[in-house]
Design a protein around this motif. Sequence first.
Motif, PDB file in Angstrom:
ATOM      1  N   THR A 122     116.033  33.232   5.776  1.00 58.72           N
ATOM      2  CA  THR A 122     116.810  34.476   5.818  1.00 58.72           C
ATOM      3  C   THR A 122     118.154  34.256   5.167  1.00 58.72           C
ATOM      4  O   THR A 122     118.825  33.248   5.432  1.00 58.72           O
ATOM      5  CB  THR A 122     117.014  34.951   7.271  1.00 58.72           C
ATOM      6  N   SER A 152     114.882  38.469   4.987  1.00 52.87           N
ATOM      7  CA  SER A 152     113.966  37.364   5.277  1.00 52.87           C
ATOM      8  C   SER A 152     112.908  37.344   4.181  1.00 52.87           C
ATOM      9  O   SER A 152     112.390  38.392   3.794  1.00 52.87           O
ATOM     10  CB  SER A 152     113.309  37.546   6.648  1.00 52.87           C
ATOM     11  N   TYR A 153     112.588  36.148   3.697  1.00 52.66           N
ATOM     12  CA  TYR A 153     111.668  36.062   2.560  1.00 52.66           C
ATOM     13  C   TYR A 153     110.824  34.796   2.655  1.00 52.66           C
ATOM     14  O   TYR A 153     111.171  33.823   3.343  1.00 52.66           O
ATOM     15  CB  TYR A 153     112.444  36.088   1.236  1.00 52.66           C
ATOM     16  N   THR A 155     104.947  32.682  11.353  1.00 56.65           N
ATOM     17  CA  THR A 155     105.744  31.461  11.547  1.00 56.65           C
ATOM     18  C   THR A 155     104.956  30.209  11.182  1.00 56.65           C
ATOM     19  O   THR A 155     105.544  29.204  10.772  1.00 56.65           O
ATOM     20  CB  THR A 155     106.225  31.365  13.003  1.00 56.65           C
ATOM     21  N   THR A 161     117.547  38.190  12.339  1.00 58.13           N
ATOM     22  CA  THR A 161     116.704  37.622  11.286  1.00 58.13           C
ATOM     23  C   THR A 161     115.332  38.275  11.391  1.00 58.13           C
ATOM     24  O   THR A 161     114.484  37.839  12.175  1.00 58.13           O
ATOM     25  CB  THR A 161     116.573  36.091  11.433  1.00 58.13           C
ATOM     26  N   ALA A 182     120.361  41.580   6.157  1.00 54.09           N
ATOM     27  CA  ALA A 182     119.593  40.339   6.239  1.00 54.09           C
ATOM     28  C   ALA A 182     118.301  40.499   5.451  1.00 54.09           C
ATOM     29  O   ALA A 182     117.590  41.498   5.616  1.00 54.09           O
ATOM     30  CB  ALA A 182     119.288  39.992   7.698  1.00 54.09           C
ATOM     31  N   ILE A 220     111.493  39.364  10.882  1.00 54.19           N
ATOM     32  CA  ILE A 220     110.330  38.532  10.579  1.00 54.19           C
ATOM     33  C   ILE A 220     109.416  39.266   9.615  1.00 54.19           C
ATOM     34  O   ILE A 220     109.315  40.499   9.644  1.00 54.19           O
ATOM     35  CB  ILE A 220     109.593  38.146  11.880  1.00 54.19           C
ATOM     36  N   MET A 232     109.429  30.825   5.810  1.00 51.76           N
ATOM     37  CA  MET A 232     110.345  31.956   5.927  1.00 51.76           C
ATOM     38  C   MET A 232     111.786  31.498   6.062  1.00 51.76           C
ATOM     39  O   MET A 232     112.106  30.643   6.897  1.00 51.76           O
ATOM     40  CB  MET A 232     109.964  32.832   7.126  1.00 51.76           C
TER      41      MET A 232
END
Length: 411
Positions: free
Chosen positions: A208, A379-380, A201, A341, A377, A343, A206
């Motif tokens: 999504t 996340s990138y 984080t 979402t 989903a 991680i 990041m």
Amino acid sequence: MTIEIKAPTFPESVQDGSIVTWHKQAGEAVTRDELLVDIETDKVVLEVVAPADGSVAEIIKNEGDTVLSNEVIATFQEGAASAGSDVPAAAPAAEPSKADGDIIAAPAARKLAQEKNINLAQVVGTGKDGRITKEDVANFSGASSAPAAAAPAPQAAPKPAASAGNSSAASLDIPAGERVEKRVPMTRMRARIAERLLDVTANTAMLTTFNEVNMAPVMALRKQYKDKFEKVHNGTRLGFMGFFVKAAVEALRRIPEVNASIDGNDIVYHGYQDIGVAVSTDKGLVVPVLRNAEHMSLADVENGIRSYGLRARDGKLGIEEMTGGTFTITNGGVFGSLMSTPILNPPQSAILGMHKIQERPMAVNGEVKILPMMYLALSYDHRIIDGKQAVQFLVAIKDMIEDPARILLEI
């Protein structure tokens, strides 16, 4: 003969470990391959077993102590029983040594059997060469376990009445109505997971993006061929995860940024697809890796996932099996999650989240139809993957799942 008991060899990515539990004490008799101690690292809990029949001579590292790779943690006296010790003499009463010598059982299975007072000679092993697994012991319901279950009943009876609906209070012997708090130290694995998540984080951009997929075609294909698939591939079951792994491999080929990672000021493009599959265990989330998934058949993928899942549940995964990986897939749908979402798993740049299959009304060619739908989903890390590429990746997954022939044809 005195033998040094050492901590396992840790890989370069693991600096040290902690002694979690000593299952045997100094002077206590043990049999070959019986569990001695659990050592927790940042990624897995490693089991150290007895090298031969004998007894624990001295414990050098106590519970909670930090140990290094190959550090001596105890000494072991090889032999049936040490002279002058009263503890080894009691060992034959638990189970005849001759019968025990004929039993092939995993250390975790022996530990659980000892806790439940189950005679391993009565348990049927389902593992390789008749090996008794932890699941065999957990599922055993023979007569030998009945007396053990019945004995504590008179003492345990008052507890539920005093703390009905509060299992934690019952375990702590707290009267009903009390506000219970229990403080326990965070495990090394959980602390490492927390550290990595906070790092993600703080050090990644990041985002999504979501899409939804009609699972009807894959479900129909699975229903039609699952029995034959299992028969042809020696008991390997045809699940949904295999389709998503194969679809992800093809999508990663088309959009290499999703399969890349950042190393300093460089972007590293990987010419292979090592797919991590997130597995939930009692001690935390682990991500074993299917290496070179681009060369694996659907059966290879399903067999690999099943093997990893069983070994993760038993705590048998090796550290080398959970390192690396270029992309991760996690399935929260098995727990009922409708949307989430996920991680990132650094240094990877993306993770795909699968969710619960739920029937919903959908508009199809101007008509309303009830279809089994799943939210996806992705996340990138926006530092390396643009929104366009993320959406294209999810659309590619969606197209291949809704038309599984595309996976075979790679179109």
